[in-house]
Scaffold this active site. Structure first.
Site, PDB file in Angstrom:
ATOM      1  N   ALA A 185     -16.320   5.251   6.160  1.00 27.76           N
ATOM      2  CA  ALA A 185     -17.009   4.862   7.556  1.00 27.76           C
ATOM      3  C   ALA A 185     -16.829   3.434   7.907  1.00 27.76           C
ATOM      4  CB  ALA A 185     -18.313   5.465   7.705  1.00 27.76           C
ATOM      5  N   ALA A 244     -18.455   0.291  10.744  1.00 31.10           N
ATOM      6  CA  ALA A 244     -19.642  -0.142  11.830  1.00 31.10           C
ATOM      7  C   ALA A 244     -19.416  -1.545  12.458  1.00 31.10           C
ATOM      8  CB  ALA A 244     -20.977   0.464  11.505  1.00 31.10           C
ATOM      9  N   SER A 245     -20.572  -1.783  12.917  1.00 27.95           N
ATOM     10  CA  SER A 245     -20.372  -3.215  13.710  1.00 27.95           C
ATOM     11  C   SER A 245     -20.352  -4.231  12.768  1.00 27.95           C
ATOM     12  CB  SER A 245     -21.653  -3.308  14.653  1.00 27.95           C
ATOM     13  OG  SER A 245     -22.714  -3.028  14.120  1.00 27.95           O
ATOM     14  N   GLY A 289     -20.442  -3.940   9.096  1.00 26.92           N
ATOM     15  CA  GLY A 289     -20.056  -3.541   7.738  1.00 26.92           C
ATOM     16  C   GLY A 289     -19.284  -2.169   7.566  1.00 26.92           C
ATOM     17  N   GLN A 290     -18.799  -1.774   6.441  1.00 25.51           N
ATOM     18  CA  GLN A 290     -18.148  -0.609   6.412  1.00 25.51           C
ATOM     19  C   GLN A 290     -18.628  -0.039   5.015  1.00 25.51           C
ATOM     20  OE1 GLN A 290     -13.981  -1.944   6.482  1.00 25.51           O
ATOM     21  NE2 GLN A 290     -13.841  -1.796   4.117  1.00 25.51           N
ATOM     22  N   VAL A 291     -18.381   1.536   4.878  1.00 28.59           N
ATOM     23  CA  VAL A 291     -19.106   1.924   3.920  1.00 28.59           C
ATOM     24  C   VAL A 291     -17.900   2.727   3.028  1.00 28.59           C
ATOM     25  CG1 VAL A 291     -20.315   4.220   3.028  1.00 28.59           C
ATOM     26  CG2 VAL A 291     -21.294   2.568   5.064  1.00 28.59           C
ATOM     27  N   LYS A 304     -22.375   0.044   0.886  1.00 30.65           N
ATOM     28  CA  LYS A 304     -22.333  -0.597   2.446  1.00 30.65           C
ATOM     29  C   LYS A 304     -22.004  -2.024   1.992  1.00 30.65           C
ATOM     30  CE  LYS A 304     -24.899  -0.755   6.743  1.00 30.65           C
ATOM     31  NZ  LYS A 304     -26.003  -0.253   7.250  1.00 30.65           N
ATOM     32  N   ASP A 342     -31.943   2.384  16.063  1.00 28.90           N
ATOM     33  CA  ASP A 342     -30.853   2.380  16.499  1.00 28.90           C
ATOM     34  C   ASP A 342     -30.449   3.822  16.540  1.00 28.90           C
ATOM     35  OD1 ASP A 342     -28.162   1.459  16.845  1.00 28.90           O
ATOM     36  OD2 ASP A 342     -27.685   0.772  14.915  1.00 28.90           O
TER      37      ASP A 342
END
Length: 441
Positions: free
Chosen positions: A131, A133-134, A136-138, A152, A281
């Site tokens: 996944a 996101a804004s 970082g990534q997982v 993360k 969030d």
């Protein structure tokens, strides 16, 4: 995203192109109207194309641009139905997906955060991100003790990208305002800029998540993954996965929608009193429904600290509105500086303005819907209606801004779900004074 300092000019240029695109489409739309085209149809097409361009650019850039887009995503339900399709598709992409960073950058960040021997901490590490996101990534991995974990990793240079994007978007706020019915763009960007510095430190996020995980450890409705390890720019937590809330929004049955809505509302209203923090969030990418029916909650970078639960003036304000006590409500608003100095607003207009917060509490079960939220947004934003004048007389003190935005965002997601929720019972469980008979003053 590998070398953001050298790419700032490119990012700024892409963002700067958004107003030009909107202006160009608007001018073309006027030309088609003069040629006899249908006004409403042309306006819808212009707005839909502008939305597609906006969210495509925000998703490509990640950073503060994508964070801004995610914040807007919870208000998708307020968008007029004729242009909701393009919004919905573009916003859903923003919630969970962004271009991945190169593998070499991932390895470098993990070495910086966990040491050169970082691989020894894991039995397995999937190089492909699960996944993004804004900021970082997982990645999915197996910890050295055999647990499945989520790793993360923050994008290199994320801080500079975030702050640069939000500065640029702030300059464009007036032109972007029509793309977000029911939400004031400039205050939203200002608040995001103030809070993003906190979100960039994953140690703070890990601390927040540990508190939530401990409180909800044995909860029958909510699941929060435990934190395994953390550093300033990387974090490891338990891997837990279920059905994404965006999937329930897109094609869930009514029973699944109602169930998800009840879980979401229960989490939003219980956390301030159980953890004394508010998960701030609320976009659908941060929630999933597990096979056992619990709601999985992730991403605790943004929280509001609430030592006494939700601020008492906000609870009291809701109570006075529910009990139709306009005089007491006006006195409270003035005392707490919600009314601008020297302004006089009829109490009935204030009661009408607060309807989005109070209407769902008047019945045992309330059906949230896109149509209901659109009606609320149109009512408050219509220059011909008294609610618009009321909004100009009101002020939102800074200490209440985040709670207000998150509550509105949660209501927005409930409307995306089109869920029927026993909100009165859920809220009353944590704020019993709302429905008590005794005078709270």
């Amino acid at each position: 995203m590998t070398d953001i300092p050298r790419r700032t000019a490119s990012r700024t240029a892409k963002l700067a192109g958004l107003p030009l695109g909107v202006a160009g489409r608007t001018a073309a739309g006027w030309g088609r109207r003069l040629a006899g085209g249908d006004r409403d149809e042309i306006s819808a097409q212009v707005m839909a194309k502008s939305a597609e361009q906006l969210f495509a650019v925000l998703g490509e850039l990640k950073g503060g641009a994508m964070k801004f887009g995610q914040a807007l995503s919870v208000f998708e339900a307020a968008v007029p139905e004729e242009m909701a399709g393009p919004y919905r598709e573009a916003l859903t992409k923003l919630q969970t997906a962004a271009p991945p960073m190169p593998t070499a950058d991932v390895h470098r960040m993990l070495a910086e955060q966990f040491g050169r021997g970082w691989r020894a901490r894991f039995r397995e590490f999937d190089e492909e991100p699960a996944a993004s996101a804004s900021i970082g990534q997982v990645h999915r991995a197996v910890w050295r003790d055999g647990r499945d974990v989520a790793v993360k990793v923050q994008y290199p240079g994320a801080e500079e990208a975030v702050l640069s994007d939000l500065r640029q978007l702030s300059r464009m706020s007036r032109l972007l305002q029509p793309l977000a019915p029911g939400m004031e763009i400039k205050p939203l960007i200002t608040e995001l800029r103030e809070r993003m510095v906190e979100e960039l430190d994953y140690r703070a996020e890990a601390g927040n998540q540990r508190r939530f995980a401990a409180e909800y450890a044995d909860d029958p409705e909510i699941r929060v993954p435990k934190v395994v390890a953390s550093a300033p720019r990387a974090m490891v937590s338990e891997w837990v996965s279920g059905r994404r809330l965006s999937d329930v929004i897109r094609d869930g049955t009514q029973e699944e929608r109602d169930h998800a809505g009840e879980r979401l509302a229960g989490f939003h209203y219980s956390a301030p009193y159980r953890v004394h923090l508010l998960h701030s969030d609320p976009h659908p990418g941060n929630f999933q429904i597990l096979p056992d029916g619990r709601m999985l909650v992730v991403d605790f970078g943004a929280v509001a600290v609430l030592p006494e639960g939700l601020p008492h003036p906000l609870v009291l304000m809701t109570r006075f509105a529910l009990q139709n006590r306009p005089a007491d409500l006006i006195d409270l608003l003035r005392a707490e500086h919600f009314l601008r100095p020297g302004t006089e607003v009829p109490g009935e207009e204030i009661l009408s303005y607060l309807a989005p917060f109070t209407e769902p509490l008047h019945t045992e079960r309330f059906r949230f819907s896109r149509a209901w939220l659109r009606g609320q947004a149109e009512r408050v934003g219509d220059l011909r209606r008294p609610e618009f004048d009321t909004s100009r007389s009101l002020n939102l003190p800074p200490q209440y801004l985040l709670v207000h935005r998150v509550t509105l965002g949660t209501l927005g997601v409930l409307c995306q779900l089109e869920a029927e929720v026993p909100l009165r019972e859920i809220v009353g469980r944590w704020q019993p004074e709302l429905f008590a008979e005794a005078d709270p003053a």
